[in-house]
Design an enzyme around this catalytic site. Structure first.
Site, PDB file in Angstrom:
ATOM      1  N   LYS A   1      26.691 -36.469  54.612  1.00  0.00           N
ATOM      2  CA  LYS A   1      25.621 -36.539  55.615  1.00  0.00           C
ATOM      3  C   LYS A   1      26.244 -36.520  57.000  1.00  0.00           C
ATOM      4  O   LYS A   1      27.268 -37.152  57.246  1.00  0.00           O
ATOM      5  CB  LYS A   1      24.785 -37.803  55.406  1.00  0.00           C
ATOM      6  CG  LYS A   1      23.577 -37.896  56.331  1.00  0.00           C
ATOM      7  CD  LYS A   1      22.745 -39.120  55.996  1.00  0.00           C
ATOM      8  CE  LYS A   1      21.545 -39.215  56.931  1.00  0.00           C
ATOM      9  NZ  LYS A   1      20.718 -40.394  56.615  1.00  0.00           N
TER      10      LYS A   1
ATOM     11  N   SER B   1      15.696 -39.662  55.617  1.00  0.00           N
ATOM     12  CA  SER B   1      16.439 -38.873  56.576  1.00  0.00           C
ATOM     13  C   SER B   1      17.597 -38.079  55.955  1.00  0.00           C
ATOM     14  O   SER B   1      18.161 -37.189  56.586  1.00  0.00           O
ATOM     15  CB  SER B   1      16.990 -39.780  57.677  1.00  0.00           C
ATOM     16  OG  SER B   1      18.001 -40.656  57.173  1.00  0.00           O
TER      17      SER B   1
ATOM     18  N   SER C   1      15.880 -43.753  52.875  1.00  0.00           N
ATOM     19  CA  SER C   1      16.408 -42.510  53.424  1.00  0.00           C
ATOM     20  C   SER C   1      17.137 -41.612  52.431  1.00  0.00           C
ATOM     21  O   SER C   1      17.333 -40.435  52.709  1.00  0.00           O
ATOM     22  CB  SER C   1      17.347 -42.810  54.591  1.00  0.00           C
ATOM     23  OG  SER C   1      16.655 -43.450  55.626  1.00  0.00           O
TER      24      SER C   1
END
Length: 187
Positions: free
Chosen positions: A76, A151, A175
Site C-alpha cells: 500500500k 482505503s 480499510s
C-alpha cells in the site's frame, strides 16, 4: 502460478521449479496487462523489483531462504520504502521519495520478499471506495463499474486480479476488511 497459494509458491521456489525472477516477471506482466483498466498500482519500478528477485534467487541458491524469500508482494502506498515514491494517494506527496523504510517494509525486505510496487488508496487513507486517490479511481477487478472498497482498495484489487499473490494494507476502520470483502469472490 498466479492462482497458487503462498505456500505453493514458496515450495516451487524451494524446489527450484521456478525462480523468483520468473515468478516476479509473471506478476509484472499481469500488471502491465491489467493495471491500465484497474489502476491498482500507482508506483512501479521494474528495475528495483527485478533486482530484489535476483537477490532472492541468490539467497535461495545459498540455502538461506526464509518462507517469504522470493515471493512478490504489493505494498500500500502509505508505507515508506527506501527509494520508492510514497504518495499516500495525494498530489501533495507526488514527488516524495522515501529516505527510509517503514518497519513492515524492513521486515519483508529482511525476509527476502520482492516489492512489486505501491498500490492505490484513498488519499491519506481517508475514504472507503478508493475513489479519492489523486492518481485516479481504482476499479474492482470483478466488475469495473464497482469500487474495490477502501482505503486499501488497490491492495485488494491487485490480489483479486492476480497482479500480486499478497499485498499489505492497513485497517483503521475496515480499510482492508471492506476491500477484501468487495474484491473477494464466492464460488
Amino acid at each position: 502460478m498466479i492462482n497458487s497459494s503462498l505456500k505453493a509458491l514458496g515450495q516451487m521456489l524451494a524446489k527450484k521449479e521456478v525462480s523468483s525472477v520468473e515468478l516476479t516477471q509473471t506478476f509484472l506482466n499481469r500488471i502491465d496487462a491489467l493495471n491500465p483498466q484497474i489502476n491498482a498500482y500507482i508506483a512501479l519500478d521494474k528495475d528495483k523489483t527485478l533486482a530484489q528477485a535476483k537477490a532472492a534467487d541468490v539467497r535461495i541458491a545459498a540455502g538461506n531462504a526464509a518462507p517469504l524469500t522470493g515471493i512478490p508482494i504489493a505494498q500500500k502506498d502509505i508505507f515508506c520504502a527506501t527509494g520508492w515514491k510514497t504518495t499516500c494517494g495525494s498530489k501533495i506527496l507526488a514527488n516524495f521519495v522515501a529516505p527510509y523504510d517503514a518497519h513492515v517494509i524492513s521486515q519483508f525486505d529482511a525476509a527476502g520478499a520482492v516489492n512489486l510496487g505501491k498500490t492505490n488508496q484513498d488519499e491519506f487513507a481517508m475514504g472507503s471506495s478508493t475513489e479519492t486517490s489523486a492518481f485516479g479511481i481504482c476499479r474492482n477487478p470483478w466488475s469495473e463499474a464497482h469500487v474495490p472498497g477502501g482505503s486499501s482498495g488497490g491492495s485488494a484489487a491487485a490480489v483479486a486480479a492476480r497482479m500480486a499473490p499478497l499485498s499489505i494494507g492497513t485497517d483503521t476502520g475496515g480499510s482492508i476488511r471492506q476491500p477484501a470483502s468487495f474484491c473477494g469472490r464466492s464460488e
